[in-house]
Scaffold this active site. Sequence first.
Site, PDB file in Angstrom:
ATOM      1  N   GLY A   1       0.823  -1.219   0.000  1.00  0.00           N
ATOM      2  CA  GLY A   1       0.000   0.000   0.000  1.00  0.00           C
ATOM      3  C   GLY A   1       0.848   1.256   0.000  1.00  0.00           C
ATOM      4  O   GLY A   1       0.615   2.175   0.783  1.00  0.00           O
TER       5      GLY A   1
ATOM      6  N   SER B   1       1.101   3.398  -2.477  1.00  0.00           N
ATOM      7  CA  SER B   1       0.651   4.376  -3.477  1.00  0.00           C
ATOM      8  C   SER B   1       0.222   5.688  -2.835  1.00  0.00           C
ATOM      9  O   SER B   1       0.152   6.710  -3.517  1.00  0.00           O
ATOM     10  CB  SER B   1      -0.514   3.798  -4.290  1.00  0.00           C
ATOM     11  OG  SER B   1      -1.588   3.471  -3.426  1.00  0.00           O
ATOM     12  N   SER B   2      -0.102   5.664  -1.527  1.00  0.00           N
ATOM     13  CA  SER B   2      -0.539   6.918  -0.905  1.00  0.00           C
ATOM     14  C   SER B   2      -0.298   6.880   0.602  1.00  0.00           C
ATOM     15  O   SER B   2       0.088   5.848   1.163  1.00  0.00           O
ATOM     16  CB  SER B   2      -2.028   7.176  -1.200  1.00  0.00           C
ATOM     17  OG  SER B   2      -2.822   6.257  -0.487  1.00  0.00           O
TER      18      SER B   2
ATOM     19  N   SER C   1      -3.026   0.710  14.893  1.00  0.00           N
ATOM     20  CA  SER C   1      -3.755   1.957  15.119  1.00  0.00           C
ATOM     21  C   SER C   1      -3.963   2.097  16.618  1.00  0.00           C
ATOM     22  O   SER C   1      -3.980   1.096  17.347  1.00  0.00           O
ATOM     23  CB  SER C   1      -5.114   1.905  14.420  1.00  0.00           C
ATOM     24  OG  SER C   1      -5.950   2.942  14.883  1.00  0.00           O
TER      25      SER C   1
ATOM     26  N   TYR D   1     -13.418  -2.048  12.751  1.00  0.00           N
ATOM     27  CA  TYR D   1     -12.046  -1.580  12.533  1.00  0.00           C
ATOM     28  C   TYR D   1     -11.237  -1.750  13.836  1.00  0.00           C
ATOM     29  O   TYR D   1     -10.095  -2.208  13.805  1.00  0.00           O
ATOM     30  CB  TYR D   1     -12.063  -0.119  12.073  1.00  0.00           C
ATOM     31  CG  TYR D   1     -10.705   0.430  11.733  1.00  0.00           C
ATOM     32  CD1 TYR D   1     -10.078   0.092  10.528  1.00  0.00           C
ATOM     33  CD2 TYR D   1     -10.027   1.279  12.606  1.00  0.00           C
ATOM     34  CE1 TYR D   1      -8.818   0.592  10.223  1.00  0.00           C
ATOM     35  CE2 TYR D   1      -8.771   1.777  12.304  1.00  0.00           C
ATOM     36  CZ  TYR D   1      -8.174   1.438  11.112  1.00  0.00           C
ATOM     37  OH  TYR D   1      -6.929   1.932  10.812  1.00  0.00           O
TER      38      TYR D   1
HETATM   39  N1  LIG Z   1      -5.059   7.632   8.261  1.00  0.00           N
HETATM   40  C1  LIG Z   1      -5.262   7.339   9.523  1.00  0.00           C
HETATM   41  O1  LIG Z   1      -5.865   8.153  10.284  1.00  0.00           O
HETATM   42  C2  LIG Z   1      -4.718   6.051  10.092  1.00  0.00           C
HETATM   43  C3  LIG Z   1      -4.585   5.966  11.487  1.00  0.00           C
HETATM   44  C4  LIG Z   1      -4.099   4.787  12.048  1.00  0.00           C
HETATM   45  C5  LIG Z   1      -3.741   3.726  11.236  1.00  0.00           C
HETATM   46  N2  LIG Z   1      -3.896   3.824   9.886  1.00  0.00           N
HETATM   47  C6  LIG Z   1      -3.500   2.657   9.088  1.00  0.00           C
HETATM   48  O2  LIG Z   1      -2.487   3.045   8.184  1.00  0.00           O
HETATM   49  C7  LIG Z   1      -2.507   2.209   7.024  1.00  0.00           C
HETATM   50  C8  LIG Z   1      -2.434   3.066   5.776  1.00  0.00           C
HETATM   51  O3  LIG Z   1      -3.523   3.953   5.770  1.00  0.00           O
HETATM   52  P1  LIG Z   1      -3.470   5.401   5.070  1.00  0.00           P
HETATM   53  O4  LIG Z   1      -4.057   6.349   6.046  1.00  0.00           O
HETATM   54  O5  LIG Z   1      -2.142   5.679   4.506  1.00  0.00           O
HETATM   55  O6  LIG Z   1      -4.580   5.181   3.930  1.00  0.00           O
HETATM   56  P2  LIG Z   1      -4.556   5.348   2.321  1.00  0.00           P
HETATM   57  O7  LIG Z   1      -3.885   6.620   1.965  1.00  0.00           O
HETATM   58  O8  LIG Z   1      -5.977   5.124   1.917  1.00  0.00           O
HETATM   59  O9  LIG Z   1      -3.642   4.146   1.843  1.00  0.00           O
HETATM   60  C9  LIG Z   1      -4.066   2.828   1.872  1.00  0.00           C
HETATM   61  C10 LIG Z   1      -3.149   1.985   1.012  1.00  0.00           C
HETATM   62  O10 LIG Z   1      -3.579   0.617   1.103  1.00  0.00           O
HETATM   63  C11 LIG Z   1      -3.593   0.062  -0.203  1.00  0.00           C
HETATM   64  N3  LIG Z   1      -4.602  -0.997  -0.300  1.00  0.00           N
HETATM   65  C12 LIG Z   1      -5.915  -0.959  -0.005  1.00  0.00           C
HETATM   66  N4  LIG Z   1      -6.499  -2.145  -0.225  1.00  0.00           N
HETATM   67  C13 LIG Z   1      -5.508  -2.989  -0.665  1.00  0.00           C
HETATM   68  C14 LIG Z   1      -5.450  -4.344  -1.058  1.00  0.00           C
HETATM   69  N5  LIG Z   1      -6.537  -5.141  -1.069  1.00  0.00           N
HETATM   70  N6  LIG Z   1      -4.251  -4.871  -1.452  1.00  0.00           N
HETATM   71  C15 LIG Z   1      -3.159  -4.098  -1.470  1.00  0.00           C
HETATM   72  N7  LIG Z   1      -3.139  -2.802  -1.126  1.00  0.00           N
HETATM   73  C16 LIG Z   1      -4.305  -2.255  -0.716  1.00  0.00           C
HETATM   74  C17 LIG Z   1      -3.884   1.220  -1.137  1.00  0.00           C
HETATM   75  O11 LIG Z   1      -3.270   0.937  -2.401  1.00  0.00           O
HETATM   76  P3  LIG Z   1      -4.019   0.910  -3.832  1.00  0.00           P
HETATM   77  O12 LIG Z   1      -5.381   1.538  -3.647  1.00  0.00           O
HETATM   78  O13 LIG Z   1      -3.099   1.716  -4.700  1.00  0.00           O
HETATM   79  O14 LIG Z   1      -4.053  -0.525  -4.178  1.00  0.00           O
HETATM   80  C18 LIG Z   1      -3.168   2.382  -0.451  1.00  0.00           C
HETATM   81  O15 LIG Z   1      -1.838   2.503  -0.896  1.00  0.00           O
HETATM   82  C19 LIG Z   1      -3.753   1.336   7.158  1.00  0.00           C
HETATM   83  O16 LIG Z   1      -3.387   0.060   7.629  1.00  0.00           O
HETATM   84  C20 LIG Z   1      -4.585   2.076   8.208  1.00  0.00           C
HETATM   85  O17 LIG Z   1      -5.428   1.174   8.913  1.00  0.00           O
HETATM   86  C21 LIG Z   1      -4.365   4.959   9.300  1.00  0.00           C
END
Ligand SMILES: NC(=O)c1ccc[n+]([C@@H]2O[C@H](COP(=O)([O-])OP(=O)(O)OC[C@H]3O[C@@H](n4cnc5c(N)ncnc54)[C@H](OP(=O)(O)O)[C@@H]3O)[C@@H](O)[C@H]2O)c1
Length: 271
Positions: free
Chosen positions: A13, A15-16, A133, A146
């Site tokens: 993941g 990409s972002s 998280s 979640y």
């Molecule tokens: N943002 C928050 O507030 C927060 C807080 C605590 C923890 N987190 C955790 O941090 C992690 C990343 O989140 P983020 O905030 O950076 O979100 P994000 O910007 O939406 O990034 C999510 C990434 O996961 C990938 N992804 C989604 N479904 C997938 C699949 N089936 N197979 C492979 N890749 C997949 C997406 O890649 P593609 O769409 O390009 O495939 C994307 O690169 C997650 O585990 C989330 O639970 C986030």
Amino acid sequence: MSTRSGKTAVVTGASSGIGRASAEALARAGYTVFGTSRSKSGNGPTQVTMLTCDVTDGESVSDLVSTVLAQTGRIDLLVNNAGVGLLGGAEESSVAQVQALFDVNLFGVMRMTNAVLPAMRRRGEGRIINIGSILGLVPAPYSAHYSAVKHALEGYSESLDHEVRAFNIRVSVIEPAFVRTVFDQNGIEPDSLLQEYDQARTGLKALLADVMPKADRPEVVADAVVKAATDARPRRRYTAGKAARQVSLLRRFAPAEMFDKTLRKQFRLPV
Ligand SMILES: NC(=O)c1ccc[n+]([C@@H]2O[C@H](COP(=O)([O-])OP(=O)(O)OC[C@H]3O[C@@H](n4cnc5c(N)ncnc54)[C@H](OP(=O)(O)O)[C@@H]3O)[C@@H](O)[C@H]2O)c1
């Protein structure tokens, strides 16, 4: 910062958001980094080789690991970051929808981990970093599934760390609070919405609109990833950012009733 030349990292993941920032930070720290996305896109992170992978598909995971091993002969670090969100009342999601959430956020981690462990065991070293998280420590309202999946990830990671330490492999969990990414927009919408939760939904949206602009940047989490990857004696858990540290401390040391009241107030629920 020390460089890790010769070491290979895989970040799912990438990409972002957090994955992208972590992949770039690891590349700056000297790792040869492979990042993944489900789609082929030209706009990958800097100095990172992007490969396609869907962590819900065992074949896709095994192809990814074979490709990286064919190119570098080793995987020193796996960052299980790919994940999706699901916010809503617990009864607003079907079991099938919750299974889909677990398929990415937990079974995806297990697929990736099982795929890299044989190569790590053969070399007698490795690190696995799972992006958890603060909701893996504190179950919050309107995130039952979640919170459940992130709690499951904590338990899985700690057990695994006990098991693989004998092979000089360590497992850590990074615990961020709110992070400014497109996570909200990418989240799964509950498939069985109930009007009884409309007011709570409005309150939750107001809370997110309030906290998100002040939330941590993904680079704060990336710094914790690099620390977990490079610490001589890695810890099992790394909170990422001030808010996560405060919540983690309060959860451990504040009286349960006081903690409950504070959390309910934040979610605009009657105390
Ligand atoms: N943002 C928050 O507030 C927060 C807080 C605590 C923890 N987190 C955790 O941090 C992690 C990343 O989140 P983020 O905030 O950076 O979100 P994000 O910007 O939406 O990034 C999510 C990434 O996961 C990938 N992804 C989604 N479904 C997938 C699949 N089936 N197979 C492979 N890749 C997949 C997406 O890649 P593609 O769409 O390009 O495939 C994307 O690169 C997650 O585990 C989330 O639970 C986030």
